[in-house]
Design a protein around this motif. Structure first.
Motif, mmCIF file in Angstrom:
data_model
loop_
_atom_site.group_PDB
_atom_site.id
_atom_site.type_symbol
_atom_site.label_atom_id
_atom_site.label_comp_id
_atom_site.label_asym_id
_atom_site.label_seq_id
_atom_site.Cartn_x
_atom_site.Cartn_y
_atom_site.Cartn_z
ATOM 1 N N ASP A 56 0.798 -1.200 0.027
ATOM 2 C CA ASP A 56 -0.074 0.020 0.074
ATOM 3 C C ASP A 56 1.087 1.265 -0.014
ATOM 4 N N PRO A 57 1.061 2.159 -1.221
ATOM 5 C CA PRO A 57 1.982 2.915 -1.040
ATOM 6 C C PRO A 57 1.473 3.960 -0.393
ATOM 7 N N GLN A 58 0.209 4.231 -0.411
ATOM 8 C CA GLN A 58 -0.354 5.568 0.864
ATOM 9 C C GLN A 58 -0.043 5.223 2.107
ATOM 10 N N LEU A 59 -0.163 3.839 2.452
ATOM 11 C CA LEU A 59 0.348 3.654 3.761
ATOM 12 C C LEU A 59 1.639 3.986 4.214
ATOM 13 N N PHE A 60 2.765 3.588 3.180
ATOM 14 C CA PHE A 60 3.989 3.829 3.367
ATOM 15 C C PHE A 60 4.381 5.336 3.361
ATOM 16 N N ALA A 61 3.660 6.036 2.240
ATOM 17 C CA ALA A 61 4.089 7.546 2.509
ATOM 18 C C ALA A 61 3.390 8.161 3.645
ATOM 19 N N GLY A 62 2.379 7.401 4.442
ATOM 20 C CA GLY A 62 1.773 8.124 5.597
ATOM 21 C C GLY A 62 2.849 8.039 6.810
ATOM 22 N N LEU A 63 3.748 7.159 6.826
ATOM 23 C CA LEU A 63 4.702 6.887 7.629
ATOM 24 C C LEU A 63 5.380 8.269 8.039
ATOM 25 N N ALA A 64 5.464 9.083 7.134
ATOM 26 C CA ALA A 64 6.166 10.517 7.317
ATOM 27 C C ALA A 64 5.520 11.133 8.229
ATOM 28 N N THR A 65 4.306 11.105 8.543
ATOM 29 C CA THR A 65 3.345 11.642 9.627
ATOM 30 C C THR A 65 4.054 11.536 10.833
ATOM 31 N N ILE A 66 4.478 10.455 11.064
ATOM 32 C CA ILE A 66 5.092 10.194 12.380
ATOM 33 C C ILE A 66 6.756 10.271 12.603
ATOM 34 N N GLY A 67 7.263 10.589 11.334
ATOM 35 C CA GLY A 67 8.649 10.741 11.278
ATOM 36 C C GLY A 67 9.542 9.700 10.819
ATOM 37 N N LEU A 68 8.687 8.687 10.322
ATOM 38 C CA LEU A 68 9.418 7.442 9.513
ATOM 39 C C LEU A 68 9.478 7.597 8.498
ATOM 40 N N SER A 69 10.068 8.695 7.837
ATOM 41 C CA SER A 69 10.177 8.711 6.405
ATOM 42 C C SER A 69 11.851 8.453 6.045
ATOM 43 N N GLY A 70 11.936 8.545 4.682
ATOM 44 C CA GLY A 70 13.353 8.081 4.455
ATOM 45 C C GLY A 70 14.342 9.181 4.937
ATOM 46 N N GLY A 71 13.738 10.180 5.507
ATOM 47 C CA GLY A 71 14.573 11.361 6.230
ATOM 48 C C GLY A 71 14.534 11.369 7.812
ATOM 49 N N ALA A 72 14.221 10.178 8.242
ATOM 50 C CA ALA A 72 14.157 10.275 9.628
ATOM 51 C C ALA A 72 15.338 10.585 10.398
ATOM 52 N N LEU A 73 16.560 9.906 9.843
ATOM 53 C CA LEU A 73 17.841 10.249 10.450
ATOM 54 C C LEU A 73 18.520 11.461 9.770
ATOM 55 N N LEU A 74 18.191 11.859 8.619
ATOM 56 C CA LEU A 74 18.760 12.735 7.895
ATOM 57 C C LEU A 74 18.576 14.214 8.601
ATOM 58 N N PRO A 75 19.545 15.000 8.503
ATOM 59 C CA PRO A 75 19.515 16.480 8.929
ATOM 60 C C PRO A 75 18.539 17.214 8.023
ATOM 61 N N PRO A 76 17.843 18.334 8.513
ATOM 62 C CA PRO A 76 17.027 19.180 7.950
ATOM 63 C C PRO A 76 17.527 19.768 6.768
ATOM 64 N N SER A 77 18.856 19.980 6.659
ATOM 65 C CA SER A 77 19.678 20.612 5.576
ATOM 66 C C SER A 77 19.388 19.573 4.298
#
Lengths: 400, 394
Positions: A56-77
């Protein structure tokens, strides 16, 4: 006997542990938020996605809502959330608890916490600037073979032949690739280097759907390389730097997922003990059942400490001892299997019904224990530094 | 208070541990070293005469002493931590501060007397009672057995029933702070397999005097809460025993050549060592976490119960692994593993055995209190065939 070593007390570790314990309340808040989100948005269709192997791609994209996106550990820059490893572990814990879906959590780990982390740590600045914001936003997804977290412990299935002017020609295959169906890029480690391979690279064939009979809520597949030519820009960095990072992140973050999975099993098992009757009494009146429940909860609490310590070490500068990350992985995998088995014993034959959460947990715990190298890889990783063993130190007889 | 200096303070105690075990006596010098180190004060707030170490540091201090000599550790920690916390937690500091200071200064040694000759965890069988004496004062009568520091202690915190004529609050139970050096108190040593240098034995009270302010009525439910301090210190003892066993295993596996290579090159040995490393780390981290919570004023009782059940059984398993790795050498008297092997089991049983702890843990998970009923649950099920035929008589 000489006095047991004073460094066994890990006295140097004490200040960081105090900091860790002081942060527990904030971590619990994060965990609860992730749990609430997953229980509401993910859990309702986990069983159906598991049965159908549906992504479910929508579900995966929704993980960003709680911070679990591909950028979880990446700096804001670079477009990331700038989370610490401890915070990320707390989110994975809560997510897995609420969702009962370790598959989407594994997809998030592979994409953001393995691939994006390697790109961030090893790639040249130009590539980082170009790629990381897209990985953080989910515009680009990355996949990786879990076997690449094992370095040279398993036989090489692919070769990389260097070419003049940089780059390499890849031949062979990679199995056990997470996000195979959805990835735009793959991180692959072959002998000396880690590479970033675009899905559309000539010579690369992605064989979708080939994977384990477990964790079906993420997508699996294999990569086949046939004279797959990569340019110099595809080289992320040396394998000796990529493998320890991949191994450490896989061990710690996948263990964090199983904290949540175990919490769910423990909670449901305790509830069952109050509802079900055996020999004309509540199941929970049985001293043996109570002992089983107590041991399940105890295993969980023991794993919490190990995961937190290892995640806190990831947040500190410098190299994280492999011994610590391997210890987390070995202990948590053993605990996860034991907890799932105990839950199955309590639930009885109904636990083996197709799609039952306990049956899924047993199946996925077995995969969790086998992936990441299993005990036969992790045990020597833990024991060798303990014994101060190295390849250079051999007994004379062994040499002969 | 620099916690990292504790191991150095205890090197003499470590050097005397084997001899102490052989003779079954704690060398007087050990107690002096414990007192001089400041160990007895680390568990208590400044207002109570302590040095207020945080929970993580408390565990480090405890493990330092337990690694040096488990017998010395048990004796000292029973006195300052368990007895000290019970006096501080349930007594009145305004009244009992001198009593506490005597323990924290090392001037006196405390014992916690719960178990009686006829029973272990089942308080229903305890008979020791505080009642009115002939002169109108309070007296304690009864017998406690298998008590650490009983033969040599100066003060006992005794779990006792309250005679209905003196039970003002209706709790039925109390902690009685009893002077052991008085008429009406008789002590005796008891043989024990492990922790041999730890003073251990029984005490008989025959209308021994107790001041009214030294009787602290407590609901029975509070008993487990107070005992959690004991579970914590016993857990750390077990972690230290397991760590010491692992240490000896590593040293042996590095030096002993078998089948043409050091033992440590063997995958099976590595597996045992790796598993032990992980289990000990996990137990220690849980100990540090619960001690941190406890020192910060939270109960953490259930988590300490989990720790106690796990760590104590781990210590037994670790010493069994150590015997396996060392071979028959480890079973010879005087071998360090042989001592650890004997020291470990007391931790499993002392201060609530694992079976009882697991019942409490489950209760905290919502199963309700333990329910005890006579065995009859095969009757009428059709599954009791063996009970009704001669072949099933065992």
């Amino acid at each position: 006997m000489d006095h047991a070593p004073l460094d066994a007390l890990s006295l140097t570790e004490l200040p960081s542990l105090t900091e860790l314990f002081e942060s527990l309340h904030a971590l619990e808040r994060l965990r609860s938020e992730a749990h609430a989100y997953a229980a509401l948005k993910v859990a309702p269709n986990t069983a159906e996605r598991d049965r159908a192997g549906h992504w479910d791609p929508q579900l995966f994209a929704g993980l960003a809502t709680i911070g679990l996106s591909g950028g979880a550990l990446l700096p804001p820059s670079h477009g990331g959330h700038g989370l610490t490893a401890l915070q990320t572990a707390a989110l994975l814990d809560g997510y897995a608890d609420g969702s009962q879906d370790p598959g989407t959590a594994l997809a998030a780990i592979a994409h953001g916490l393995l691939c994006a982390a390697v790109v961030h740590r090893l790639a040249p600045e130009t590539l980082r600037r170009r790629l990381l914001p897209a990985l953080a936003s989910g515009e680009q997804i990355c996949g990786i073979s879990l076997l690449d977290t094992l370095g040279g412990a398993v036989p090489t299935t692919a070769t990389a032949t260097p070419v003049d002017g940089g780059g390499a020609v890849l031949t062979g295959a990679k199995r056990l690739v997470v996000n195979a169906e959805i990835a735009h890029q793959f991180v692959v480690v072959i002998t000396e280097h880690a590479y970033l391979v675009d899905r559309d690279t000539p010579g690369l064939t992605v064989v979708e759907g080939l994977g384990p009979a477990a964790v079906p809520t993420c997508t699996w597949g294999e990569l086949a390389f046939e004279e797959c030519r990569l340019g110099p820009g595809a080289v992320l960095g040396p394998a000796v730097q990529a493998v320890p990072l991949l191994a450490a992140h896989e061990r710690v973050f996948s263990s964090a997922v199983w904290l949540g999975a175990m919490r769910s099993l423990v909670r449901h098992s305790a509830a069952l003990a109050g509802q079900r009757r055996l020999f004309d009494a509540p199941l929970g009146h049985s001293q043996a059942v109570r002992a089983r429940l107590a041991d399940m909860r105890t295993r969980l609490e023991l794993c919490v400490g190990l995961v937190h310590r290892a995640a806190a070490l990831l947040d500190r500068p410098g190299t994280v001892p492999s011994q610590h990350t391997a210890t987390v992985r070995l202990f948590t995998a053993t605990a996860a299997q034991a907890v799932a088995e105990s839950a199955a014993a309590l639930f009885g034959p109904e636990a083996l019904a197709d799609g039952h959460p306990v049956h899924r947990a047993q199946r996925d715990a077995a995969f969790f224990a086998a992936a990441g190298g299993g005990p036969d890889v992790l045990q020597p990783v833990i024991a060798a530094p303990l014994l101060a063993l190295s390849g250079a130190v051999r007994s004379p007889k062994a040499d002969r | 208070m620099n916690i990292s200096e504790f191991p150095q303070h205890f090197t003499g105690i470590a050097a005397r541990a084997s001899e102490a075990d052989r003779t079954g006596q704690l060398p007087p010098r050990n107690w002096q070293d414990v007192v001089d180190s400041g160990y007895l004060r680390v568990f208590h707030p400044v207002a109570a005469g302590g040095t207020a170490a945080d929970g993580v540091s408390q565990v480090a201090a405890m493990e330092s002493l337990a690694l040096a000599c488990p017998s010395t550790y048990w004796s000292a920690t029973m006195s300052t931590l368990l007895c000290g916390k019970l006096i501080h937690g349930y007594g009145d500091l305004a009244v009992h501060r001198p009593l506490l200071e005597e323990l924290l200064s090392g001037w006196k040694l405390g014992a916690f007397a719960v178990v009686e000759r006829t029973a272990g965890s089942d308080a229903g069988t305890y008979r020791t009672v505080v009642s009115k004496g002939r002169d109108g004062g309070l007296v304690i009568s009864g017998e406690k057995a298998r008590i650490t520091n009983a033969p040599t202690g100066d003060l006992a915190v005794v779990l006792a029933r309250l005679d209905e004529r003196v039970d003002r609050d209706g709790h039925g139970w109390c902690f009685a702070f009893v002077d052991l050096n008085q008429p009406g108190v008789e002590r005796y040593p008891m043989e024990h397999m492990g922790l041999r240098a730890m003073p251990w034995g029984g005490m008989r009270f025959d209308r021994a005097h107790v001041a009214p302010h030294d009787i602290v009525p407590v609901p029975y439910a509070e008993f487990a809460e107070g005992m959690a301090w004991g579970w914590l210190f016993i857990s750390v003892s077990s972690i230290a025993i397991a760590e010491a066993a692992l240490h000896t295993c590593v040293a042996h596996a590095r030096s002993h050549v078998s089948f043409g290579r050091p033992l440590g090159h063997m995958e099976g040995v590595q597996a045992q060592l790796a598993r032990l490393r992980g289990k000990i780390d996990a137990a220690r981290l849980l100990a540090q976490r619960v001690a941190w919570h406890r020192a910060a004023g939270h109960s953490a009782r259930d988590e300490i119960a989990m720790l106690k059940a796990y760590a104590t059984e781990l210590a037994v398993a670790a010493t069994q692994s150590a015997v396996q790795i060392h071979g028959a050498w480890a079973l010879q008297p005087g071998h360090p593993v042989e001592r650890l092997y004997r020291d470990a089991p007391m931790n499993v049983i002392g201060g609530f055995a694992s079976n009882r702890l697991r019942e409490l843990i489950a209760e905290g998970m919502g199963t309700g209190p333990a329910v005890y009923r006579p065995f009859d649950w095969l009757s009428g099920t059709g599954l009791d065939e063996d009970l009704r035929t001669p072949t099933g008589t065992g």
